[in-house]
Every structure is written in structure tokens, then in C-alpha cells.
Design a protein around this motif. Structure first.
Motif, PDB file in Angstrom:
ATOM      1  N   LEU A 126       0.820  -1.211   0.000  1.00  0.00           N
ATOM      2  CA  LEU A 126       0.000   0.000   0.000  1.00  0.00           C
ATOM      3  C   LEU A 126       0.858   1.268   0.000  1.00  0.00           C
ATOM      4  CD1 LEU A 126      -2.752  -1.067   2.555  1.00  0.00           C
ATOM      5  CD2 LEU A 126      -3.095  -0.635   0.116  1.00  0.00           C
ATOM      6  N   GLN A 127       2.076   1.169   0.518  1.00  0.00           N
ATOM      7  CA  GLN A 127       2.964   2.333   0.515  1.00  0.00           C
ATOM      8  C   GLN A 127       3.290   2.794  -0.895  1.00  0.00           C
ATOM      9  OE1 GLN A 127       6.351   1.011   2.761  1.00  0.00           O
ATOM     10  NE2 GLN A 127       5.203   0.873   4.686  1.00  0.00           N
ATOM     11  N   GLY A 128       3.150   1.902  -1.853  1.00  0.00           N
ATOM     12  CA  GLY A 128       3.439   2.260  -3.241  1.00  0.00           C
ATOM     13  C   GLY A 128       2.271   2.878  -3.967  1.00  0.00           C
ATOM     14  N   CYS A 129       1.200   3.221  -3.263  1.00  0.00           N
ATOM     15  CA  CYS A 129       0.018   3.848  -3.880  1.00  0.00           C
ATOM     16  C   CYS A 129       0.053   5.337  -3.568  1.00  0.00           C
ATOM     17  CB  CYS A 129      -1.266   3.213  -3.352  1.00  0.00           C
ATOM     18  SG  CYS A 129      -1.397   1.433  -3.653  1.00  0.00           S
ATOM     19  N   PRO A 130       0.534   6.157  -4.495  1.00  0.00           N
ATOM     20  CA  PRO A 130       0.752   7.579  -4.198  1.00  0.00           C
ATOM     21  C   PRO A 130      -0.524   8.360  -3.943  1.00  0.00           C
ATOM     22  CG  PRO A 130       1.074   7.139  -6.541  1.00  0.00           C
ATOM     23  CD  PRO A 130       0.924   5.818  -5.882  1.00  0.00           C
ATOM     24  N   ASP A 131      -1.668   7.871  -4.439  1.00  0.00           N
ATOM     25  CA  ASP A 131      -2.921   8.594  -4.269  1.00  0.00           C
ATOM     26  C   ASP A 131      -3.699   8.171  -3.026  1.00  0.00           C
ATOM     27  OD1 ASP A 131      -2.409   9.980  -6.596  1.00  0.00           O
ATOM     28  OD2 ASP A 131      -3.565   8.603  -7.863  1.00  0.00           O
ATOM     29  N   LEU A 132      -3.149   7.223  -2.265  1.00  0.00           N
ATOM     30  CA  LEU A 132      -3.868   6.733  -1.087  1.00  0.00           C
ATOM     31  C   LEU A 132      -4.037   7.861  -0.070  1.00  0.00           C
ATOM     32  CD1 LEU A 132      -5.020   4.114   0.210  1.00  0.00           C
ATOM     33  CD2 LEU A 132      -2.849   3.922   1.438  1.00  0.00           C
ATOM     34  N   CYS A 133      -5.283   8.159   0.274  1.00  0.00           N
ATOM     35  CA  CYS A 133      -5.545   9.244   1.217  1.00  0.00           C
ATOM     36  C   CYS A 133      -6.472   8.821   2.356  1.00  0.00           C
ATOM     37  CB  CYS A 133      -6.127  10.458   0.494  1.00  0.00           C
ATOM     38  SG  CYS A 133      -7.677  10.148  -0.368  1.00  0.00           S
ATOM     39  N   GLU A 134      -7.028   7.605   2.294  1.00  0.00           N
ATOM     40  CA  GLU A 134      -7.897   7.117   3.358  1.00  0.00           C
ATOM     41  C   GLU A 134      -7.460   5.709   3.754  1.00  0.00           C
ATOM     42  OE1 GLU A 134     -11.968   7.311   2.247  1.00  0.00           O
ATOM     43  OE2 GLU A 134     -11.961   9.480   1.932  1.00  0.00           O
ATOM     44  N   LEU A 135      -7.195   5.520   5.044  1.00  0.00           N
ATOM     45  CA  LEU A 135      -6.742   4.230   5.528  1.00  0.00           C
ATOM     46  C   LEU A 135      -7.539   3.840   6.770  1.00  0.00           C
ATOM     47  CD1 LEU A 135      -4.653   1.997   5.006  1.00  0.00           C
ATOM     48  CD2 LEU A 135      -3.101   3.192   6.568  1.00  0.00           C
ATOM     49  N   GLU A 136      -8.270   2.737   6.660  1.00  0.00           N
ATOM     50  CA  GLU A 136      -9.059   2.211   7.775  1.00  0.00           C
ATOM     51  C   GLU A 136      -8.560   0.805   8.071  1.00  0.00           C
ATOM     52  OE1 GLU A 136     -13.730   1.354   9.029  1.00  0.00           O
ATOM     53  OE2 GLU A 136     -13.246   2.358   7.141  1.00  0.00           O
ATOM     54  N   ILE A 137      -8.005   0.598   9.261  1.00  0.00           N
ATOM     55  CA  ILE A 137      -7.336  -0.660   9.550  1.00  0.00           C
ATOM     56  C   ILE A 137      -7.737  -1.205  10.913  1.00  0.00           C
ATOM     57  CG2 ILE A 137      -5.305  -0.082   8.159  1.00  0.00           C
ATOM     58  CD1 ILE A 137      -3.875   0.574  10.839  1.00  0.00           C
ATOM     59  N   ASN A 138      -7.419  -2.480  11.123  1.00  0.00           N
ATOM     60  CA  ASN A 138      -7.540  -3.082  12.445  1.00  0.00           C
ATOM     61  C   ASN A 138      -6.270  -2.768  13.219  1.00  0.00           C
ATOM     62  OD1 ASN A 138      -7.317  -5.322  14.570  1.00  0.00           O
ATOM     63  ND2 ASN A 138      -9.373  -5.671  13.735  1.00  0.00           N
ATOM     64  N   GLY A 139      -6.422  -2.268  14.440  1.00  0.00           N
ATOM     65  CA  GLY A 139      -5.273  -1.843  15.220  1.00  0.00           C
ATOM     66  C   GLY A 139      -4.643  -2.930  16.062  1.00  0.00           C
ATOM     67  N   HIS A 140      -5.138  -4.165  15.953  1.00  0.00           N
ATOM     68  CA  HIS A 140      -4.535  -5.284  16.695  1.00  0.00           C
ATOM     69  C   HIS A 140      -3.325  -5.770  15.900  1.00  0.00           C
ATOM     70  CE1 HIS A 140      -4.796  -9.721  18.143  1.00  0.00           C
ATOM     71  NE2 HIS A 140      -3.917  -9.033  18.853  1.00  0.00           N
ATOM     72  N   HIS A 141      -2.155  -5.273  16.245  1.00  0.00           N
ATOM     73  CA  HIS A 141      -0.953  -5.520  15.447  1.00  0.00           C
ATOM     74  C   HIS A 141      -0.225  -6.806  15.819  1.00  0.00           C
ATOM     75  CE1 HIS A 141       1.128  -4.387  19.092  1.00  0.00           C
ATOM     76  NE2 HIS A 141       2.260  -4.777  18.531  1.00  0.00           N
ATOM     77  N   GLU A 142      -0.394  -7.297  17.044  1.00  0.00           N
ATOM     78  CA  GLU A 142       0.427  -8.387  17.561  1.00  0.00           C
ATOM     79  C   GLU A 142       0.369  -9.616  16.663  1.00  0.00           C
ATOM     80  OE1 GLU A 142       1.091 -10.850  21.756  1.00  0.00           O
ATOM     81  OE2 GLU A 142      -0.489  -9.345  21.571  1.00  0.00           O
ATOM     82  N   ASP A 143       1.559 -10.096  16.265  1.00  0.00           N
ATOM     83  CA  ASP A 143       1.707 -11.247  15.367  1.00  0.00           C
ATOM     84  C   ASP A 143       1.161 -10.966  13.971  1.00  0.00           C
ATOM     85  OD1 ASP A 143       2.829 -12.773  17.434  1.00  0.00           O
ATOM     86  OD2 ASP A 143       0.845 -13.407  18.126  1.00  0.00           O
ATOM     87  N   ASN A 144       0.874  -9.703  13.679  1.00  0.00           N
ATOM     88  CA  ASN A 144       0.325  -9.356  12.370  1.00  0.00           C
ATOM     89  C   ASN A 144       1.218  -8.378  11.601  1.00  0.00           C
ATOM     90  OD1 ASN A 144      -2.090 -10.887  12.776  1.00  0.00           O
ATOM     91  ND2 ASN A 144      -2.864  -9.248  14.084  1.00  0.00           N
ATOM     92  N   TYR A 145       1.556  -7.248  12.213  1.00  0.00           N
ATOM     93  CA  TYR A 145       2.386  -6.263  11.522  1.00  0.00           C
ATOM     94  C   TYR A 145       3.140  -5.412  12.534  1.00  0.00           C
ATOM     95  CZ  TYR A 145      -1.550  -3.082  12.545  1.00  0.00           C
ATOM     96  OH  TYR A 145      -2.542  -2.356  13.171  1.00  0.00           O
ATOM     97  N   ASP A 146       4.161  -4.741  12.044  1.00  0.00           N
ATOM     98  CA  ASP A 146       4.964  -3.854  12.873  1.00  0.00           C
ATOM     99  C   ASP A 146       4.303  -2.478  12.905  1.00  0.00           C
ATOM    100  OD1 ASP A 146       6.819  -2.250  14.094  1.00  0.00           O
ATOM    101  OD2 ASP A 146       8.483  -2.759  12.748  1.00  0.00           O
ATOM    102  N   PRO A 147       3.877  -1.988  14.077  1.00  0.00           N
ATOM    103  CA  PRO A 147       3.201  -0.685  14.132  1.00  0.00           C
ATOM    104  C   PRO A 147       4.002   0.447  13.497  1.00  0.00           C
ATOM    105  CG  PRO A 147       3.011  -1.818  16.232  1.00  0.00           C
ATOM    106  CD  PRO A 147       3.964  -2.615  15.406  1.00  0.00           C
ATOM    107  N   SER A 148       5.336   0.377  13.548  1.00  0.00           N
ATOM    108  CA  SER A 148       6.140   1.463  12.977  1.00  0.00           C
ATOM    109  C   SER A 148       5.950   1.594  11.473  1.00  0.00           C
ATOM    110  CB  SER A 148       7.623   1.235  13.290  1.00  0.00           C
ATOM    111  OG  SER A 148       8.098   0.039  12.685  1.00  0.00           O
ATOM    112  N   THR A 149       5.445   0.538  10.829  1.00  0.00           N
ATOM    113  CA  THR A 149       5.184   0.603   9.392  1.00  0.00           C
ATOM    114  C   THR A 149       4.138   1.669   9.073  1.00  0.00           C
ATOM    115  OG1 THR A 149       5.614  -1.777   9.280  1.00  0.00           O
ATOM    116  CG2 THR A 149       4.607  -0.772   7.350  1.00  0.00           C
ATOM    117  N   LEU A 150       3.230   1.908  10.012  1.00  0.00           N
ATOM    118  CA  LEU A 150       2.170   2.896   9.788  1.00  0.00           C
ATOM    119  C   LEU A 150       2.738   4.298   9.623  1.00  0.00           C
ATOM    120  CD1 LEU A 150      -0.390   1.626  12.459  1.00  0.00           C
ATOM    121  CD2 LEU A 150      -0.383   1.129  10.005  1.00  0.00           C
TER     122      LEU A 150
END
Length: 455
Positions: A126-150
Motif C-alpha cells: 500500500l505504501q506504493g500507492c501515491p494517491d492513497l488518502c484514506e486508511l481504515e485498519i484493524n489496530g490489533h498488530h500483535e503477530d500481524n504487523y509492525d506498528p512502525s510501518t504505519l
């Protein structure tokens, strides 16, 4: 004789935009090149595959494979069904999703809220989408993603986080700072989180100068102090405010005084409130009126935190709201609080611009609704909740709709929703008229009345 194809080409997109069913849009794509050009963007604007759809897994896999042919479009992504998380083919599916996202260069909005399905490779794509302006995500990061990526998502207009974990919330102030002045909408949806509190909102406050919409749900540690902190530095005036399931110490009277003194709600058009039915006292009512006294309100929504059919919406509060704001109101929603026919009459006669009405009435009142609803001449959507559903529900619904303004396009009772169309009737004396017909709901979107009660 003139044919449909003789219409000016400029009119075609105005016609096509009223088509909502995917199969109908797909048929339009096959008419000719002109229809194809206008129908394809609408067909792929938002792809919705719910887990209860027939062959849902196959549909998702097919969609991710064709995504690379859609790079000239700008659709919205929504998350795939939870069943895929335990599927043997999950790895292949995820790789297809990543490749598809990488080819969707004009992506503007991404909603990925399924717990456990959002992972670092997805965020990196998703970081490669230059027009991305709205992001709705699940905030339960554990075992899923690194919060610093946000932190790499900059210049967003909308951030919405569901069930945020501690580390995600810890990074939120700095993330919001990185969005600069672009952020317009911030939503935090929790269950009963103690992590979202007044201190967090105070820390966010300096970096919310252009916020237009703030929604806080299920945050029992947030009081009026925190909400005021979040909106007090706003430069233009907030447009939409949702305060649902907050602290029992939230003082609506003090909050109203803060807003009036600071001018924080002088542009407010939409408000959503939740409260326990027993708390709707005269003092609380005066606080709400004071809070909204300087707002050009267009949408009013209130929810009771308990679904007790004995509680009713205060007719005096309703009268005062209509007196102050009725001439502008487009939506009036009251959930889990019963409305009497007299109160409903006040709403329908006092809101000449009303388009959406969601109410809870007694089952015995249903057959008397028609003449009352008929007084709202611009109604488009009506949804009625009942304590007990009567038999032959569709016949009863049609009887009510037959009284309503011809502007109505959707009518619902409890879990049933119909699209309302009109058919031409030629009487024996030659007079031509129309009558309403209830059709199956075709829009792929879940009707909002099934989503709004969140606290």
C-alpha cells in the motif's frame, strides 16, 4: 423516431450513475464503447465480496488475479473473509493481493479491518500507492504487523483504527503529526479500551488543526475534557462529531459551555450521541441544546446504550431540536428509544428537508405510520425498528409506503429492507398514475441502519 443512442453523450454518465447492481453495470459495459467507458469505472469503483456470497473464495482469488488490469481505475479495497486465514491457499491469496495492490496505482481508499488479516507485506504494498488518502485498519498488530510501518503513510485525509493496541496508540501522536495539515477525519473504534483517554487526545490536539470529523467509540476513559482538547485547535470548525460509549463522567453541560466559549461547533453539521436512557434528564437535555445552539445541524443521531423497549425518546427534547434545527435537518435517527406517533408527527412536519429517518416505534403504531410519514415530502430512506414484528410484513410495509412521498427509494422494517420503485397504472377513465412497488434490495452496500449502533 428518436432512439436512446441519439441522446447527447454528456447525459449518459448522469444516467449510468444511478445503476447500483454489479450485474446490471456489467451488462451496460457490453452495449457499446460509450457505455463501456462510463460503466467500467463504476463497476470496479468498489469491489465487495462478503463471506456469505456463493463461491466467495473463488471470487476473491479471481479478483486478485485481474487486479493488474485495473491500474487505470481508482477503486476502494475492503478486506477479504476471515475464512481465508485458515485456508491452505492463504499464502497464494496474499501474494495475489499484494500484486494486485501494486498494480492499482490510483488507489485512494483502503479498508482492511479483519482481525489477523493485515500484515506487513500488505502495508508495504500500500505504501506504493501515491494517491492513497484514506486508511481504515484493524489496530490489533500483535503477530500481524509492525506498528512502525504505519509511520510511512503520510498526508492522509482519513485515519480510522478499530480495536487499537497499546503500541499502535503510542505511535499515533507522531503518526498524526506526519500527516501534516492534510488530516480531516480521525476515527477510533474500541470495545471498552482504557488506552484511549484524555491524555492521548491532549497529545494529539496540536496536530489536528484541520480536523473536520472526529469519531470516538467505546472509549470509557475519555471525558468532555479530552474531546474538547481534540477539537479546540481546529481552525475551520469541526463538521462531524461522534461521541459514543465514552466515560460516565462525560459532562454534556460542561462540554457545551466549553464549545460555546471556544466556538468549536459553529460549523457542526452532524452529531452522534450515546447515553443510558436513565441519563436523559432535564439537565442533560438542556446540555444538548446548549451544545448545539450555534451549530447549523443537518444530521442528528442518538443511541441508547440499553435496548429496553420501555424507554422512549423525550418529546420535549424532540420539539426543541426541531424548533432550532428542523428547517435544516436531513437525517433524524433515534435507536433503542421508542418514539410515539405524536413525536414522529413533530419530526415529519417540522423538517421540510428531511431525507433519512430511522426510528423505533411500537408494533401497534406501524399501520398508522403512513399518513404521518406522508407529511415529510422529501423522504428518501425510512427504517423502522419494532419490538415485535407483525405477520405479512411486506404487505404492511407496502401499505405504509403507499402513503409516503414519491421521493422514497428505500424502506425497511427490522432486518428487512426493500428498494422502492414506482410502476405506471392506467385507470379505466384513462387517467395515468403511479403506485409504489417493493423490490429486493440490490445495492451491494449493507444498509447503514445495520451498521450504526456501535456502542
Amino acid at each position: 423516431m428518436a432512439e436512446f443512442t441519439d441522446l447527447p453523450l454528456e447525459i449518459l454518465p448522469l444516467i449510468v450513475q444511478h445503476i447500483v447492481k454489479a450485474s446490471h453495470l456489467a451488462a451496460l459495459c457490453l452495449v457499446n464503447r460509450s457505455f463501456h467507458a462510463f460503466a467500467v469505472p463504476l463497476l470496479y469503483e468498489r469491489i465487495v465480496i462478503f463471506p456469505w456470497y456463493k463461491d466467495a473464495k473463488t471470487r476473491v482469488r479471481s479478483f486478485t488475479r485481474i487486479r493488474k488490469r485495473m491500474n487505470d481505475l481508482a477503486p476502494e479495497i475492503r478486506d477479504f473473509p476471515k475464512a481465508f486465514l485458515i485456508s491452505e491457499k492463504y499464502q497464494t491469496l496474499r501474494e495475489n493481493c499484494i500484486r494486485g495492490i501494486q498494480h492499482t496505482t490510483h488507489l485512494r481508499s483502503c479498508t482492511w479491518t479483519r482481525d489477523g488479516s493485515l500484515q506487513n507485506p500488505i502495508l508495504e504494498a500500500l505504501q506504493g500507492c501515491p494517491d492513497l488518502c484514506e486508511l481504515e485498519i484493524n489496530g490489533h498488530h500483535e503477530d500481524n504487523y509492525d506498528p512502525s510501518t504505519l509511520m510511512t503513510f503520510r498526508n492522509l485525509r482519513k485515519i480510522s483504527i478499530i480495536m487499537p493496541s497499546g503500541p499502535v496508540l503510542h505511535l499515533l501522536p507522531r503518526w498524526v503529526e506526519y500527516t501534516g495539515h492534510s488530516l480531516r477525519n480521525l476515527t477510533l473504534i474500541c470495545k471498552t479500551s482504557a488506552l484511549v483517554n484524555d491524555s492521548l487526545l491532549e497529545e494529539l490536539s496540536p496536530n489536528l488543526p484541520c480536523i473536520e470529523h472526529l469519531y470516538l467509540v467505546g472509549c470509557p476513559r475519555v471525558t468532555h475534557e479530552g474531546v474538547w482538547a481534540a477539537i479546540r485547535n481546529n481552525l475551520q470548525g469541526i463538521l462531524g462529531l461522534g461521541i459514543e460509549g465514552l466515560s460516565s463522567s462525560f459532562d454534556i453541560v460542561l462540554f457545551g459551555q466549553m464549545c460555546r466559549k471556544g466556538g468549536g461547533l459553529t460549523n457542526l453539521k452532524s452529531i452522534t450521541l450515546t447515553t443510558h436512557p436513565d441519563f436523559i434528564t432535564k439537565t442533560w437535555m438542556e446540555g444538548v441544546m446548549d451544545l448545539l445552539s450555534e451549530s447549523p445541524l443537518e444530521m442528528f443521531q442518538i443511541y441508547a446504550t440499553e435496548n429496553n423497549h420501555s424507554h422512549s425518546f423525550d418529546p420535549h427534547l424532540c420539539s426543541r431540536l426541531i424548533t432550532s434545527h428542523g428547517h435544516r435537518l436531513l437525517r433524524f435517527s433515534v435507536h433503542r428509544l421508542r418514539i410515539t406517533l405524536d413525536t414522529l408527527g413533530i419530526i415529519c412536519t417540522g423538517c421540510p428537508e428531511l431525507q433519512q429517518l430511522f426510528v423505533h416505534v411500537s408494533s401497534s403504531s406501524l399501520e398508522s405510520l403512513g399518513p404521518i410519514l406522508a407529511q415529510a415530502r422529501k423522504l428518501r430512506t425510512v427504517h423502522v425498528n419494532l419490538a415485535h414484528r407483525p405477520p405479512r410484513i411486506q404487505d404492511v410495509a407496502l401499505a405504509v409506503v403507499s402513503h409516503c412521498s414519491p421521493t422514497i427509494v428505500q424502506f425497511g422494517i427490522d432486518t428487512r429492507v426493500w428498494q422502492v420503485s414506482r410502476e405506471i397504472v392506467k385507470q379505466d377513465d384513462g387517467i395515468i398514475s403511479t403506485r409504489p412497488v417493493l423490490n429486493m434490495y440490490e445495492n451491494p452496500e449493507i444498509p447503514e441502519q445495520f451498521l450504526v449502533v456501535r456502542a
